[in-house]
Design a protein around this motif. Sequence first.
Motif, short mmCIF file in Angstrom:
data_model
loop_
_atom_site.label_atom_id
_atom_site.label_comp_id
_atom_site.label_asym_id
_atom_site.label_seq_id
_atom_site.Cartn_x
_atom_site.Cartn_y
_atom_site.Cartn_z
N ARG A 127 0.85 -1.19 0.00
CA ARG A 127 0.00 0.00 0.00
C ARG A 127 0.88 1.23 0.00
NH1 ARG A 127 -0.42 -1.90 4.64
NH2 ARG A 127 -1.80 -0.50 5.76
N VAL A 128 0.35 2.31 -0.54
CA VAL A 128 1.13 3.53 -0.61
C VAL A 128 0.19 4.72 -0.40
CG1 VAL A 128 0.93 3.62 -3.15
CG2 VAL A 128 2.78 4.86 -2.03
N VAL A 129 0.66 5.71 0.36
CA VAL A 129 -0.13 6.93 0.56
C VAL A 129 0.22 7.89 -0.57
CG1 VAL A 129 -0.70 8.83 2.12
CG2 VAL A 129 -0.06 6.58 3.05
N VAL A 130 -0.81 8.36 -1.27
CA VAL A 130 -0.56 9.26 -2.40
C VAL A 130 -1.51 10.45 -2.33
CG1 VAL A 130 0.24 7.45 -3.98
CG2 VAL A 130 -2.21 7.96 -3.84
N PRO A 131 -1.07 11.59 -2.89
CA PRO A 131 -2.01 12.70 -3.03
C PRO A 131 -3.02 12.36 -4.11
CG PRO A 131 0.09 13.25 -4.06
CD PRO A 131 0.26 11.91 -3.42
N ILE A 181 5.43 4.69 1.22
CA ILE A 181 5.10 3.28 0.98
C ILE A 181 4.93 2.61 2.34
CG2 ILE A 181 5.94 1.10 0.03
CD1 ILE A 181 7.41 2.71 -2.10
N LEU A 182 3.80 1.95 2.53
CA LEU A 182 3.52 1.34 3.83
C LEU A 182 4.11 -0.06 3.88
CD1 LEU A 182 -0.19 2.52 4.08
CD2 LEU A 182 1.86 3.60 5.04
N ARG A 183 4.95 -0.26 4.89
CA ARG A 183 5.68 -1.52 4.96
C ARG A 183 5.28 -2.35 6.18
NH1 ARG A 183 9.24 -1.29 1.04
NH2 ARG A 183 9.82 0.76 0.22
N ASP A 184 4.09 -2.06 6.73
CA ASP A 184 3.66 -2.81 7.91
C ASP A 184 3.10 -4.18 7.57
OD1 ASP A 184 1.58 -1.63 6.57
OD2 ASP A 184 0.35 -1.29 8.35
N LEU A 185 2.78 -4.40 6.31
CA LEU A 185 2.24 -5.69 5.87
C LEU A 185 3.11 -6.22 4.74
CD1 LEU A 185 -1.61 -5.28 5.31
CD2 LEU A 185 -0.46 -6.47 7.15
N PRO A 186 3.15 -7.54 4.59
CA PRO A 186 3.82 -8.07 3.39
C PRO A 186 3.04 -7.62 2.16
CG PRO A 186 3.09 -9.86 4.87
CD PRO A 186 2.57 -8.59 5.43
N PRO A 187 3.67 -7.64 0.99
CA PRO A 187 2.94 -7.25 -0.22
C PRO A 187 1.75 -8.17 -0.46
CG PRO A 187 5.28 -7.59 -0.68
CD PRO A 187 5.05 -8.04 0.72
N LEU A 188 0.67 -7.62 -0.98
CA LEU A 188 -0.45 -8.47 -1.35
C LEU A 188 -0.04 -9.28 -2.56
CD1 LEU A 188 -2.97 -5.81 -0.41
CD2 LEU A 188 -3.18 -8.21 0.28
N PRO A 189 -0.23 -10.59 -2.49
CA PRO A 189 0.33 -11.46 -3.53
C PRO A 189 -0.38 -11.31 -4.89
CG PRO A 189 -0.75 -12.75 -1.80
CD PRO A 189 -0.87 -11.32 -1.40
N THR A 190 0.34 -11.71 -5.90
CA THR A 190 -0.16 -11.63 -7.28
C THR A 190 -1.51 -12.30 -7.45
OG1 THR A 190 2.13 -11.83 -7.92
CG2 THR A 190 0.51 -12.07 -9.67
N ASP A 191 -1.66 -13.48 -6.84
CA ASP A 191 -2.91 -14.22 -7.05
C ASP A 191 -4.08 -13.46 -6.45
OD1 ASP A 191 -1.61 -15.44 -4.43
OD2 ASP A 191 -3.76 -15.74 -4.28
#
Length: 690
Positions: free
Chosen positions: A46-50, A86-96
């Motif tokens: 996840r990422v915080v964006v304007p 970029i929020l790094r508190d969770l692993p990336p959400l997987p491709t599937d």
Amino acid sequence: MNKSVVNQDVLTPPYGRLRVAIDAPLAASFDYLAPPDATPADIGLRVVVPFGTGRRVGLILAVLSLDADLDPDAPLAAQLKVAETILRDLPPLPTDWVNLCLFAASYYQAAPGEALLQAIPTGLRKPDPTKRRALKHPETIVGRVDARPVLTVGQAAVVDQLSARLEGYSANLLFGVTGSGKTEVYLRLIEVALARDQQVLLLVPEINLTPLLEARVTRRFPDVPVVSLHSEVTEAARARHFAAALNGEARIVIGTRLAVFTPMPELGLIIVDEEHDPAYKQLEGMRYHARDLAVWRARQRGVPIVLGSATPSPESWANVQSGRYQRLDLPERAYADAVLPEITLLDTRRLTLDEGLSATLLEELAQGLAAGEQSLLFINRRGYAPVLTCTACGWISNCRRCAAHRVVHRLDRTLRCHHCGDTSPIPRQCPDCGNADLRPVGRGTQRVEEALQTHFPQARILRVDRDVATTRKQWEALEAQISSQNVDILVGTQMLAKGHDFPALTRVGVVGADAGLFAADWRAPERLFAQLMQVAGRAGRADRPGRVIVQTEHPEHPLYQCLLRHDVPGFLTLELSERQRAGFPPYAAQAIVRAEAKQLETVLAFLQRIRSLIPIDQHPEVFIYDPVPMRMVRLAGRERAQLLVESPSRLALQAFLNDWLPRISQGKGTTRGHAPGGVRWGVEVDPLEC
Ligand code: ADP
Ligand code: ZN
Ligand code: ZN
């Protein structure tokens, strides 16, 4: 998200470009300048964006080179805003998981960003870090431990067959009568999956059913982290449970339809209980069907799926017939002496009824009382009476905002619209002519409850419908009251019919069911049959045989005849042959565009216009019907109409929608969801009501 999009060579740190999905009905994705710490491994974070005038949390779909030279449509680097964090508190959400959401968006015609972001709990989507939820470990409930019972012969056979299919994708329909021990079969399969270090997804149609099942699962597997996901789980807990599933801590996820979007990297088994239940269909936003997505998910992940039901959906039955699903049967009740209840059809045509109740039914209830056993009276209509009329001028209690009657509620003396909620006190006299003799016509649960109180003043009568059980907590309290056998007669709607085990219940009476036989909605009989089978299944679960009396004016109707014989396959065969003859699903694929506005003409004109947006000869396999007002044309002051699109081929229908819907949104002043003239519109693929 496909990793192939990422070309590491062209990435020029520290200034890369992020392609971000955002919860917005617009473009598929938005580009931002990457913060200095961005790497290609951040895809799925996840990422915080304007965004617009504010900030949003989006999902990183790709990390590209700054000039994105591969893509001529990409905005120029100079036009890009900088992504914040970029929020790094969770692993990336997987491709599937991303692909599941993207598939859902494309199949159900939603914006990809909406599908992706809305699948993430709101607690994890707050741009403000103080509002974002801290992630704690999921709580494991330790308490009583259940031993596994010895399987019945039938259960053992089914478990054997299914255990042999736990490798790779298979779709299995577990057709087992109520009380046949389907849940025990699920538990055994879960056990196998857990032993293989796999995660299990267990879907139930209703929030009310989750605590029971969760308790059963945790008592069987006390050391295994189980999380639940449904709309009554608090925001913080939902974020935590989602995270626990994603990082693999949670081994079993139990939830309602939204749980189908849980990221589960080690998913090994999916179970969908009560697969026929219409509650699996989401009716707002992206209108997905969780059972159908679950089957897609199982295939995507190459894992088995088990769909359980005592009254399978005609769709699943057709899939068995075509060989896509394997059918497994549990034809008998698990409990040694429990037999199926005896069903009687009571022809009421020549009987005098007292408040809708026959002498036979009242006598049956009296016997139940004398024997100290519980009875249930099923009437699928809440309130006192569906309508109030004036005996002098014929005034009826119409809703001012809907094309519907307002229902008489006796306890708080109101007229209430069950569609828009509009409520006002019951008038003392007719608003049109002043006559004081206003009469409630027809009956609902409150009226039946009142009649029973008159007949059996000594009985403890409990009414269970949505008026008394609005929350899960209230429902649990009622259920405890029923189980503790402080109730002699239950009066209730279909709420009572689902999945609950009331051992002392031996007698069931059904009144007012005939309405479902001839309803305009062609799925009404299917729902009625499932409800009646379920409600009948409540009787005599333990060692006492059950008796069911259905009052009807159409005892010869095939639906009742199948019910009488507990003949579910017979009913489904009948139902499917009628659908085949009529060209209804599953023998055709359907989509529906619904629109609403202040004026019906505006709505019909809009639908007429979008109907002509596409040269139909380009899609010879697709048929577009004429726009028609919806069956309930007015809801909450807005007029509604719909346009049905049909094709014998699901693929052809999808191709058509992909061609057609963008053309609609391109119209002047038209977006997904809105059109000039105050029109609101939306599309539903595979509608359950049309
Ligand atoms: P279903 O889900 O098919 O309606 P359940 O799994 O809830 O059925 O089982 C119905 C009842 O039978 C429950 O009370 C359950 O504990 C009991 N039961 C299920 N399997 C067995 C078994 N093998 N031995 C004894 N009791 C069982
Ligand atoms: Zn009047
Ligand atoms: Zn209304």
